[in-house]
Design an enzyme around this catalytic site. Structure first.
Site, PDB file in Angstrom:
ATOM      1  N   CYS A   5       0.039  -9.592 -87.788  1.00  0.00           N
ATOM      2  CA  CYS A   5      -1.106  -9.085 -88.520  1.00  0.00           C
ATOM      3  C   CYS A   5      -1.481  -7.645 -88.153  1.00  0.00           C
ATOM      4  CB  CYS A   5      -2.354  -9.924 -88.257  1.00  0.00           C
ATOM      5  SG  CYS A   5      -2.146 -11.625 -88.744  1.00  0.00           S
ATOM      6  N   GLY A  31       1.928  -7.068 -92.056  1.00  0.00           N
ATOM      7  CA  GLY A  31       1.685  -8.350 -92.720  1.00  0.00           C
ATOM      8  C   GLY A  31       1.684  -8.158 -94.216  1.00  0.00           C
ATOM      9  N   ASN A 103      -5.388  -9.943 -84.693  1.00  0.00           N
ATOM     10  CA  ASN A 103      -3.955  -9.730 -84.515  1.00  0.00           C
ATOM     11  C   ASN A 103      -3.600 -10.312 -83.154  1.00  0.00           C
ATOM     12  OD1 ASN A 103      -1.860  -6.861 -83.733  1.00  0.00           O
ATOM     13  ND2 ASN A 103      -1.277  -8.828 -84.539  1.00  0.00           N
ATOM     14  N   CYS A 238       3.121  -4.922 -75.503  1.00  0.00           N
ATOM     15  CA  CYS A 238       4.343  -5.475 -76.117  1.00  0.00           C
ATOM     16  C   CYS A 238       5.358  -4.347 -76.333  1.00  0.00           C
ATOM     17  CB  CYS A 238       3.990  -6.112 -77.457  1.00  0.00           C
ATOM     18  SG  CYS A 238       5.428  -6.513 -78.452  1.00  0.00           S
ATOM     19  N   CYS A 438      10.108 -11.801 -74.003  1.00  0.00           N
ATOM     20  CA  CYS A 438      11.218 -12.313 -74.814  1.00  0.00           C
ATOM     21  C   CYS A 438      12.584 -11.822 -74.333  1.00  0.00           C
ATOM     22  CB  CYS A 438      10.997 -11.960 -76.281  1.00  0.00           C
ATOM     23  SG  CYS A 438      10.656 -10.220 -76.535  1.00  0.00           S
TER      24      CYS A 438
HETATM   25  S1  SF4 Z   1       7.196 -11.752 -75.777  1.00  0.00           S
HETATM   26 FE1  SF4 Z   1       8.310  -9.992 -76.662  1.00  0.00          FE
HETATM   27  S2  SF4 Z   1       7.610  -9.772 -78.789  1.00  0.00           S
HETATM   28 FE2  SF4 Z   1       6.173 -11.147 -77.705  1.00  0.00          FE
HETATM   29  S3  SF4 Z   1       4.517  -9.788 -77.007  1.00  0.00           S
HETATM   30 FE3  SF4 Z   1       5.973  -9.954 -75.324  1.00  0.00          FE
HETATM   31  S4  SF4 Z   1       7.401  -8.237 -75.630  1.00  0.00           S
HETATM   32 FE4  SF4 Z   1       6.255  -8.509 -77.535  1.00  0.00          FE
END
Ligand code: SF4
Length: 464
Positions: A5, A31, A103, A238, A438
Protein backbone atom coordinates in the site's frame (compact mmCIF):
# COMPACT_ATOMS: atom_id res chain seq x y z
CA UNK A 1 6.10 -9.41 -5.69
CA UNK A 2 4.12 -6.44 -4.60
CA UNK A 3 4.03 -3.75 -1.98
CA UNK A 4 0.86 -3.69 0.05
CA UNK A 5 0.00 0.00 0.00
CA UNK A 6 0.76 3.70 -0.12
CA UNK A 7 -0.56 6.40 2.20
CA UNK A 8 -0.91 10.17 2.16
CA UNK A 9 -2.22 12.94 4.43
CA UNK A 10 -2.70 16.62 3.64
CA UNK A 11 -3.66 19.59 5.79
CA UNK A 12 -4.10 22.79 3.81
CA UNK A 13 -5.83 26.15 3.62
CA UNK A 14 -7.44 24.91 0.34
CA UNK A 15 -9.67 21.97 -0.50
CA UNK A 16 -7.50 18.86 -0.60
CA UNK A 17 -9.42 16.21 -2.60
CA UNK A 18 -7.66 16.98 -5.88
CA UNK A 19 -4.26 17.18 -4.21
CA UNK A 20 -4.79 13.82 -2.53
CA UNK A 21 -5.79 12.43 -5.95
CA UNK A 22 -2.52 13.67 -7.46
CA UNK A 23 -0.45 12.33 -4.55
CA UNK A 24 -2.15 8.92 -4.76
CA UNK A 25 -1.51 8.79 -8.50
CA UNK A 26 2.19 9.40 -7.79
CA UNK A 27 2.05 6.46 -5.35
CA UNK A 28 0.12 4.20 -7.73
CA UNK A 29 3.04 1.74 -8.03
CA UNK A 30 2.46 0.81 -4.36
CA UNK A 31 -1.07 -0.49 -4.96
CA UNK A 32 -3.30 -0.80 -8.00
CA UNK A 33 -6.39 -2.56 -6.75
CA UNK A 34 -8.26 0.21 -5.01
CA UNK A 35 -7.94 3.77 -3.76
CA UNK A 36 -9.72 5.93 -1.25
CA UNK A 37 -9.70 9.15 0.70
CA UNK A 38 -11.27 10.45 3.89
CA UNK A 39 -11.92 14.20 3.93
CA UNK A 40 -13.07 16.40 6.79
CA UNK A 41 -15.85 18.83 5.93
CA UNK A 42 -17.78 19.44 9.16
CA UNK A 43 -17.53 15.68 9.57
CA UNK A 44 -15.32 12.94 8.15
CA UNK A 45 -16.53 11.51 4.84
CA UNK A 46 -15.22 8.61 2.78
CA UNK A 47 -14.67 8.45 -1.00
CA UNK A 48 -13.45 5.07 -2.18
CA UNK A 49 -13.50 2.73 -5.15
CA UNK A 50 -11.87 -0.27 -6.80
CA UNK A 51 -9.18 -0.06 -9.46
CA UNK A 52 -6.45 2.42 -10.30
CA UNK A 53 -6.76 5.92 -8.85
CA UNK A 54 -8.47 7.23 -12.01
CA UNK A 55 -11.06 4.44 -11.91
CA UNK A 56 -11.60 4.44 -8.16
CA UNK A 57 -12.72 8.09 -8.06
CA UNK A 58 -14.56 7.98 -11.41
CA UNK A 59 -17.94 8.46 -9.75
CA UNK A 60 -16.90 11.48 -7.69
CA UNK A 61 -16.58 15.07 -8.85
CA UNK A 62 -13.39 16.01 -6.99
CA UNK A 63 -13.92 19.71 -7.62
CA UNK A 64 -17.09 19.54 -5.59
CA UNK A 65 -15.57 17.73 -2.61
CA UNK A 66 -15.03 20.33 0.09
CA UNK A 67 -12.63 19.89 2.97
CA UNK A 68 -9.15 21.16 3.78
CA UNK A 69 -7.88 18.12 5.62
CA UNK A 70 -7.77 14.54 4.48
CA UNK A 71 -5.94 11.26 4.12
CA UNK A 72 -5.65 8.85 1.19
CA UNK A 73 -4.61 5.33 0.36
CA UNK A 74 -3.74 3.11 -2.61
CA UNK A 75 -4.38 -0.53 -1.97
CA UNK A 76 -3.05 -3.91 -2.93
CA UNK A 77 -4.42 -7.12 -1.46
CA UNK A 78 -3.20 -10.69 -1.69
CA UNK A 79 -6.87 -11.67 -1.55
CA UNK A 80 -9.54 -10.37 -3.92
CA UNK A 81 -10.34 -6.71 -3.30
CA UNK A 82 -13.84 -5.82 -2.26
CA UNK A 83 -15.31 -2.43 -1.53
CA UNK A 84 -15.31 -3.26 2.21
CA UNK A 85 -11.57 -3.70 2.56
CA UNK A 86 -10.62 -0.56 0.64
CA UNK A 87 -8.95 2.07 2.84
CA UNK A 88 -9.15 4.49 4.52
CA UNK A 89 -11.71 3.09 6.91
CA UNK A 90 -13.88 5.36 9.03
CA UNK A 91 -15.27 4.49 12.46
CA UNK A 92 -17.49 6.47 14.80
CA UNK A 93 -15.91 6.03 18.24
CA UNK A 94 -16.50 7.41 21.69
CA UNK A 95 -13.50 9.70 21.10
CA UNK A 96 -15.01 11.03 17.87
CA UNK A 97 -14.85 9.97 14.22
CA UNK A 98 -11.58 8.41 13.17
CA UNK A 99 -10.25 7.44 9.75
CA UNK A 100 -7.07 5.48 9.11
CA UNK A 101 -4.91 4.38 6.17
CA UNK A 102 -2.15 1.81 6.62
CA UNK A 103 0.96 0.63 4.82
CA UNK A 104 2.28 -2.50 6.51
CA UNK A 105 1.10 -5.50 8.49
CA UNK A 106 0.35 -5.80 12.20
CA UNK A 107 1.70 -9.27 12.92
CA UNK A 108 -0.17 -9.67 16.23
CA UNK A 109 -3.49 -8.35 14.89
CA UNK A 110 -5.48 -11.57 15.45
CA UNK A 111 -4.60 -11.59 19.14
CA UNK A 112 -5.44 -7.89 19.45
CA UNK A 113 -8.79 -8.41 17.72
CA UNK A 114 -9.68 -11.27 20.07
CA UNK A 115 -8.85 -9.13 23.10
CA UNK A 116 -10.86 -6.19 21.77
CA UNK A 117 -13.86 -8.41 21.03
CA UNK A 118 -13.70 -9.81 24.56
CA UNK A 119 -13.79 -6.21 25.78
CA UNK A 120 -17.00 -5.67 23.82
CA UNK A 121 -15.93 -4.14 20.50
CA UNK A 122 -17.93 -5.21 17.46
CA UNK A 123 -15.84 -5.27 14.30
CA UNK A 124 -17.57 -4.01 11.19
CA UNK A 125 -14.60 -4.05 8.79
CA UNK A 126 -12.86 -6.91 10.61
CA UNK A 127 -9.38 -5.75 9.66
CA UNK A 128 -6.32 -4.80 11.66
CA UNK A 129 -6.79 -1.10 11.02
CA UNK A 130 -10.13 -1.26 12.82
CA UNK A 131 -8.34 -2.84 15.79
CA UNK A 132 -5.90 0.09 15.83
CA UNK A 133 -8.79 2.57 15.90
CA UNK A 134 -10.44 0.78 18.85
CA UNK A 135 -7.16 0.65 20.73
CA UNK A 136 -6.70 4.35 20.14
CA UNK A 137 -10.26 5.34 21.07
CA UNK A 138 -10.04 3.28 24.29
CA UNK A 139 -6.80 5.00 25.25
CA UNK A 140 -8.14 8.44 24.38
CA UNK A 141 -10.74 8.06 27.16
CA UNK A 142 -8.02 8.61 29.74
CA UNK A 143 -5.19 10.37 27.91
CA UNK A 144 -4.36 12.98 25.30
CA UNK A 145 -3.37 11.99 21.77
CA UNK A 146 0.37 11.75 22.45
CA UNK A 147 0.08 9.34 25.37
CA UNK A 148 -2.76 7.42 23.75
CA UNK A 149 -0.79 6.76 20.54
CA UNK A 150 2.23 5.75 22.60
CA UNK A 151 0.10 3.25 24.52
CA UNK A 152 -1.19 1.83 21.22
CA UNK A 153 2.33 1.53 19.80
CA UNK A 154 3.34 -0.57 22.77
CA UNK A 155 0.66 -3.08 21.77
CA UNK A 156 1.44 -3.22 18.05
CA UNK A 157 3.94 -5.59 16.49
CA UNK A 158 4.88 -5.51 12.85
CA UNK A 159 5.28 -2.78 10.29
CA UNK A 160 3.20 0.34 9.99
CA UNK A 161 3.21 3.70 8.39
CA UNK A 162 -0.21 5.14 9.18
CA UNK A 163 -1.93 8.30 8.18
CA UNK A 164 -4.97 8.89 10.33
CA UNK A 165 -7.51 11.51 11.33
CA UNK A 166 -9.15 12.14 14.64
CA UNK A 167 -12.08 14.36 13.68
CA UNK A 168 -10.37 17.25 11.84
CA UNK A 169 -6.83 16.55 13.09
CA UNK A 170 -4.39 14.92 10.66
CA UNK A 171 -1.50 12.65 11.69
CA UNK A 172 1.23 10.40 10.36
CA UNK A 173 2.83 7.64 12.43
CA UNK A 174 5.81 5.41 11.62
CA UNK A 175 6.65 2.17 13.39
CA UNK A 176 9.58 2.19 15.83
CA UNK A 177 11.85 0.24 13.47
CA UNK A 178 10.99 2.39 10.44
CA UNK A 179 10.28 -0.68 8.31
CA UNK A 180 8.01 1.20 5.91
CA UNK A 181 8.86 4.64 4.54
CA UNK A 182 7.03 7.86 5.45
CA UNK A 183 8.05 11.41 4.73
CA UNK A 184 6.92 14.95 5.45
CA UNK A 185 6.74 17.86 3.05
CA UNK A 186 5.55 21.41 2.48
CA UNK A 187 3.15 22.12 -0.35
CA UNK A 188 1.45 25.29 -1.52
CA UNK A 189 -1.01 26.18 1.23
CA UNK A 190 -0.15 23.42 3.66
CA UNK A 191 1.71 20.26 4.62
CA UNK A 192 1.77 16.68 3.45
CA UNK A 193 2.80 13.28 4.78
CA UNK A 194 3.30 10.51 2.22
CA UNK A 195 4.82 7.07 1.75
CA UNK A 196 7.30 8.42 -0.78
CA UNK A 197 8.74 11.77 -1.70
CA UNK A 198 7.44 11.46 -5.30
CA UNK A 199 3.99 12.38 -3.96
CA UNK A 200 5.43 15.66 -2.64
CA UNK A 201 7.24 16.27 -5.94
CA UNK A 202 4.03 15.67 -7.90
CA UNK A 203 2.39 18.53 -6.00
CA UNK A 204 5.33 20.87 -6.60
CA UNK A 205 6.21 20.71 -2.91
CA UNK A 206 9.42 20.41 -0.95
CA UNK A 207 10.55 17.53 1.20
CA UNK A 208 11.07 18.62 4.79
CA UNK A 209 12.36 15.30 6.11
CA UNK A 210 11.46 11.66 6.74
CA UNK A 211 9.12 10.89 9.60
CA UNK A 212 11.42 9.26 12.14
CA UNK A 213 10.88 5.68 13.28
CA UNK A 214 8.64 5.84 16.36
CA UNK A 215 7.52 9.40 15.58
CA UNK A 216 3.99 10.82 15.46
CA UNK A 217 3.61 13.95 13.33
CA UNK A 218 0.53 16.17 13.27
CA UNK A 219 0.20 18.48 10.28
CA UNK A 220 -1.70 21.74 10.01
CA UNK A 221 -1.76 24.26 7.15
CA UNK A 222 0.76 26.38 9.06
CA UNK A 223 3.19 23.77 10.25
CA UNK A 224 3.69 20.46 11.97
CA UNK A 225 4.14 19.11 15.45
CA UNK A 226 6.41 16.19 16.21
CA UNK A 227 6.06 13.73 19.08
CA UNK A 228 8.93 11.29 19.40
CA UNK A 229 7.09 8.51 21.15
CA UNK A 230 9.25 5.40 21.00
CA UNK A 231 13.01 5.24 20.72
CA UNK A 232 14.25 1.81 19.61
CA UNK A 233 17.90 0.84 19.75
CA UNK A 234 17.66 -0.57 16.23
CA UNK A 235 16.14 0.44 12.94
CA UNK A 236 15.04 -1.95 10.24
CA UNK A 237 14.30 -0.12 7.00
CA UNK A 238 13.09 -2.55 4.34
CA UNK A 239 16.00 -2.93 1.92
CA UNK A 240 13.59 -3.89 -0.87
CA UNK A 241 12.22 -0.37 -1.00
CA UNK A 242 15.58 0.61 -2.49
CA UNK A 243 15.94 -2.43 -4.71
CA UNK A 244 12.43 -2.57 -6.17
CA UNK A 245 9.31 -1.24 -4.43
CA UNK A 246 9.88 2.49 -4.32
CA UNK A 247 9.96 4.64 -7.40
CA UNK A 248 13.53 5.27 -8.56
CA UNK A 249 12.99 9.04 -8.26
CA UNK A 250 12.05 8.82 -4.57
CA UNK A 251 14.36 9.70 -1.69
CA UNK A 252 13.85 7.44 1.32
CA UNK A 253 15.50 8.05 4.67
CA UNK A 254 17.82 10.49 2.99
CA UNK A 255 18.95 8.11 0.24
CA UNK A 256 17.96 8.49 -3.43
CA UNK A 257 16.60 5.22 -4.75
CA UNK A 258 17.95 5.56 -8.31
CA UNK A 259 21.50 6.01 -7.02
CA UNK A 260 21.21 2.84 -4.93
CA UNK A 261 20.06 0.83 -7.94
CA UNK A 262 22.87 2.16 -10.11
CA UNK A 263 25.42 1.35 -7.40
CA UNK A 264 23.96 -2.14 -7.07
CA UNK A 265 24.60 -2.62 -10.81
CA UNK A 266 28.18 -1.44 -10.47
CA UNK A 267 28.88 -3.69 -7.49
CA UNK A 268 27.21 -6.63 -9.20
CA UNK A 269 29.49 -6.11 -12.22
CA UNK A 270 32.53 -6.18 -9.92
CA UNK A 271 31.35 -9.19 -7.93
CA UNK A 272 30.21 -11.26 -10.93
CA UNK A 273 31.88 -10.12 -14.15
CA UNK A 274 30.97 -11.77 -17.44
CA UNK A 275 32.01 -11.41 -21.07
CA UNK A 276 29.08 -10.37 -23.22
CA UNK A 277 27.94 -8.20 -26.15
CA UNK A 278 25.02 -6.41 -24.51
CA UNK A 279 23.51 -5.65 -21.12
CA UNK A 280 19.74 -5.99 -21.38
CA UNK A 281 17.54 -4.72 -18.52
CA UNK A 282 14.20 -6.24 -17.72
CA UNK A 283 11.99 -3.17 -18.04
CA UNK A 284 11.37 -1.23 -15.94
CA UNK A 285 12.57 -2.84 -12.72
CA UNK A 286 16.09 -3.74 -13.92
CA UNK A 287 16.83 -0.52 -15.76
CA UNK A 288 18.89 1.44 -13.22
CA UNK A 289 20.74 -1.71 -12.10
CA UNK A 290 21.60 -2.46 -15.75
CA UNK A 291 22.82 1.08 -16.30
CA UNK A 292 25.24 0.69 -13.38
CA UNK A 293 26.40 -2.75 -14.58
CA UNK A 294 27.04 -1.35 -18.06
CA UNK A 295 28.97 1.65 -16.73
CA UNK A 296 31.18 -0.51 -14.54
CA UNK A 297 31.77 -3.31 -17.05
CA UNK A 298 32.02 -1.19 -20.20
CA UNK A 299 29.57 -3.54 -21.95
CA UNK A 300 27.00 -1.52 -23.93
CA UNK A 301 23.45 -1.25 -22.65
CA UNK A 302 20.69 -2.16 -25.12
CA UNK A 303 16.90 -2.14 -24.82
CA UNK A 304 16.65 -5.77 -25.89
CA UNK A 305 13.25 -6.28 -24.29
CA UNK A 306 10.18 -4.17 -24.96
CA UNK A 307 7.37 -3.90 -22.48
CA UNK A 308 3.70 -3.76 -23.32
CA UNK A 309 2.61 -1.04 -20.91
CA UNK A 310 -1.06 -1.82 -21.25
CA UNK A 311 -0.96 -5.21 -19.54
CA UNK A 312 -1.75 -5.39 -15.85
CA UNK A 313 1.16 -6.36 -13.61
CA UNK A 314 1.49 -10.16 -13.68
CA UNK A 315 1.12 -10.62 -9.93
CA UNK A 316 -2.37 -9.17 -9.97
CA UNK A 317 -3.52 -12.04 -12.18
CA UNK A 318 -5.22 -14.83 -10.30
CA UNK A 319 -3.48 -18.12 -11.18
CA UNK A 320 0.01 -19.30 -11.97
CA UNK A 321 -1.05 -20.68 -15.38
CA UNK A 322 -2.51 -17.34 -16.53
CA UNK A 323 0.56 -15.53 -15.19
CA UNK A 324 2.82 -17.79 -17.26
CA UNK A 325 0.91 -17.18 -20.51
CA UNK A 326 0.93 -13.43 -20.08
CA UNK A 327 4.68 -13.06 -19.70
CA UNK A 328 5.07 -13.29 -23.51
CA UNK A 329 2.41 -10.69 -24.05
CA UNK A 330 4.00 -8.38 -21.54
CA UNK A 331 7.63 -8.58 -22.68
CA UNK A 332 8.99 -9.17 -26.17
CA UNK A 333 12.61 -9.26 -27.40
CA UNK A 334 14.04 -6.92 -30.03
CA UNK A 335 15.33 -9.59 -32.37
CA UNK A 336 18.06 -7.46 -33.97
CA UNK A 337 19.65 -6.88 -30.56
CA UNK A 338 19.58 -10.43 -29.20
CA UNK A 339 20.15 -12.59 -32.30
CA UNK A 340 23.58 -14.22 -32.25
CA UNK A 341 24.59 -12.17 -29.18
CA UNK A 342 25.85 -12.92 -25.67
CA UNK A 343 23.36 -11.15 -23.46
CA UNK A 344 23.51 -10.21 -19.76
CA UNK A 345 19.95 -10.02 -18.51
CA UNK A 346 19.52 -7.83 -15.43
CA UNK A 347 16.64 -7.65 -12.97
CA UNK A 348 16.10 -6.54 -9.38
CA UNK A 349 15.08 -9.91 -7.95
CA UNK A 350 13.83 -13.43 -8.61
CA UNK A 351 10.79 -14.40 -6.55
CA UNK A 352 8.87 -17.31 -8.09
CA UNK A 353 11.22 -17.57 -11.07
CA UNK A 354 8.39 -18.04 -13.56
CA UNK A 355 8.96 -14.79 -15.40
CA UNK A 356 12.73 -15.15 -15.53
CA UNK A 357 12.53 -18.68 -16.97
CA UNK A 358 10.14 -17.50 -19.71
CA UNK A 359 12.34 -14.53 -20.59
CA UNK A 360 15.47 -16.68 -20.87
CA UNK A 361 13.50 -19.09 -23.11
CA UNK A 362 12.27 -16.18 -25.25
CA UNK A 363 15.77 -14.79 -25.74
CA UNK A 364 17.08 -18.20 -26.76
CA UNK A 365 14.10 -18.72 -29.07
CA UNK A 366 15.04 -15.47 -30.82
CA UNK A 367 18.63 -16.51 -31.33
CA UNK A 368 20.58 -15.26 -28.28
CA UNK A 369 23.91 -17.14 -28.23
CA UNK A 370 24.34 -16.95 -24.44
CA UNK A 371 22.07 -15.66 -21.69
CA UNK A 372 23.72 -14.65 -18.40
CA UNK A 373 21.45 -13.51 -15.59
CA UNK A 374 22.53 -11.01 -12.92
CA UNK A 375 20.25 -10.11 -10.04
CA UNK A 376 20.30 -6.89 -8.00
CA UNK A 377 19.24 -8.46 -4.69
CA UNK A 378 20.56 -11.44 -2.75
CA UNK A 379 18.52 -14.68 -3.12
CA UNK A 380 15.11 -14.38 -1.45
CA UNK A 381 15.09 -17.41 0.80
CA UNK A 382 12.42 -16.57 3.36
CA UNK A 383 8.94 -14.97 3.44
CA UNK A 384 8.13 -11.37 4.23
CA UNK A 385 5.76 -10.89 7.19
CA UNK A 386 5.61 -7.14 6.87
CA UNK A 387 3.31 -6.46 3.96
CA UNK A 388 4.94 -7.81 0.82
CA UNK A 389 3.27 -10.41 -1.35
CA UNK A 390 5.71 -13.26 -0.67
CA UNK A 391 4.33 -14.94 2.37
CA UNK A 392 5.40 -18.59 2.12
CA UNK A 393 8.67 -20.36 1.39
CA UNK A 394 6.95 -22.48 -1.28
CA UNK A 395 6.46 -19.33 -3.40
CA UNK A 396 10.18 -18.59 -3.41
CA UNK A 397 12.44 -20.16 -5.98
CA UNK A 398 15.59 -19.62 -3.91
CA UNK A 399 14.18 -21.22 -0.76
CA UNK A 400 16.06 -24.49 -0.29
CA UNK A 401 17.84 -24.28 -3.67
CA UNK A 402 21.45 -23.47 -4.52
CA UNK A 403 22.29 -20.77 -7.08
CA UNK A 404 23.43 -23.53 -9.48
CA UNK A 405 20.07 -25.27 -9.13
CA UNK A 406 18.22 -22.02 -9.86
CA UNK A 407 20.52 -21.37 -12.82
CA UNK A 408 19.54 -24.77 -14.25
CA UNK A 409 15.84 -24.21 -13.47
CA UNK A 410 15.70 -20.91 -15.37
CA UNK A 411 17.91 -22.25 -18.17
CA UNK A 412 20.59 -19.53 -17.98
CA UNK A 413 24.24 -19.96 -19.02
CA UNK A 414 25.17 -18.34 -15.74
CA UNK A 415 23.33 -16.81 -12.80
CA UNK A 416 24.67 -14.60 -10.03
CA UNK A 417 23.14 -12.45 -7.28
CA UNK A 418 24.63 -9.43 -5.54
CA UNK A 419 25.98 -10.32 -2.09
CA UNK A 420 24.26 -9.05 1.06
CA UNK A 421 27.32 -6.93 1.88
CA UNK A 422 27.41 -5.56 -1.66
CA UNK A 423 23.77 -4.56 -1.47
CA UNK A 424 24.22 -2.95 1.95
CA UNK A 425 27.21 -1.00 0.58
CA UNK A 426 25.06 0.22 -2.34
CA UNK A 427 22.33 1.46 0.04
CA UNK A 428 24.96 3.20 2.13
CA UNK A 429 23.41 2.48 5.55
CA UNK A 430 24.59 0.34 8.43
CA UNK A 431 23.63 -3.30 7.97
CA UNK A 432 22.08 -3.19 11.45
CA UNK A 433 19.73 -0.43 10.27
CA UNK A 434 18.09 -2.53 7.56
CA UNK A 435 15.47 -5.27 7.53
CA UNK A 436 17.05 -8.18 5.66
CA UNK A 437 14.52 -10.78 6.80
CA UNK A 438 13.71 -12.27 3.41
CA UNK A 439 17.37 -12.75 2.47
CA UNK A 440 18.73 -13.86 5.86
CA UNK A 441 15.71 -15.58 7.45
CA UNK A 442 16.23 -13.43 10.57
CA UNK A 443 13.57 -10.86 11.32
CA UNK A 444 13.55 -7.58 13.23
CA UNK A 445 10.16 -8.41 14.79
CA UNK A 446 9.38 -11.60 16.71
CA UNK A 447 7.60 -14.04 14.37
CA UNK A 448 6.52 -17.43 15.64
CA UNK A 449 8.71 -20.18 14.19
CA UNK A 450 11.28 -17.76 12.76
CA UNK A 451 14.61 -16.44 14.02
CA UNK A 452 14.49 -13.09 15.78
CA UNK A 453 17.39 -10.97 14.69
CA UNK A 454 17.83 -8.90 17.82
CA UNK A 455 17.77 -11.94 20.07
CA UNK A 456 20.69 -13.52 18.23
CA UNK A 457 24.07 -11.98 18.94
CA UNK A 458 24.76 -9.24 16.45
CA UNK A 459 28.05 -10.92 15.52
CA UNK A 460 26.17 -14.01 14.45
CA UNK A 461 23.85 -11.94 12.30
CA UNK A 462 26.77 -10.11 10.72
CA UNK A 463 28.42 -13.35 9.70
CA UNK A 464 25.58 -14.22 7.28
S1 SF4 B 1 11.35 -9.20 4.98
FE1 SF4 B 1 12.26 -8.40 3.07
S2 SF4 B 1 10.58 -7.46 1.90
FE2 SF4 B 1 9.86 -7.80 4.02
S3 SF4 B 1 10.24 -5.84 5.06
FE3 SF4 B 1 12.02 -7.13 5.44
S4 SF4 B 1 13.45 -6.65 3.77
FE4 SF4 B 1 11.44 -5.84 3.19
Amino acid sequence: MNERCGVVAISSNKNVAQEIYVALTALQHRGQEAAGMAIYDEKLKLYRGLGLVGEAFRDFNLEEIKGKRGIGHVYYSIKMSTQENVQPILIHTSAGDMAIAHNGIITNSEKLKEELMEEGHNFSYGNEEEAVIYLLSDNLKERGIEKAVKAVMKKLQGSYSFTFMLKNRVFGLRDPLGIKPLCLGKIDGGHIIASESVAIDALGGEIIRDVEPGELVEITPEGYKSYKLVEEKHRAHCFFEYVYFARADSVIDGVEVYGVRERIGRILAREHPVEADFIVPIPDSGRAHAYGFSKESGIPLAEGLMKNRYIARTFILPTQSIREKLVRLKLNPVKGIVKGKRVVLIDDSIVRGTTMKKIVEMLRHHGAKEVHVRIGSPPIIAPCYFGIDMTTREQLMASGKSVKEIEAAIGADSLAYISIDGMVEAIGMEKEGLCLGCVTGEYPVKIEGEKYRFQESLERWEED
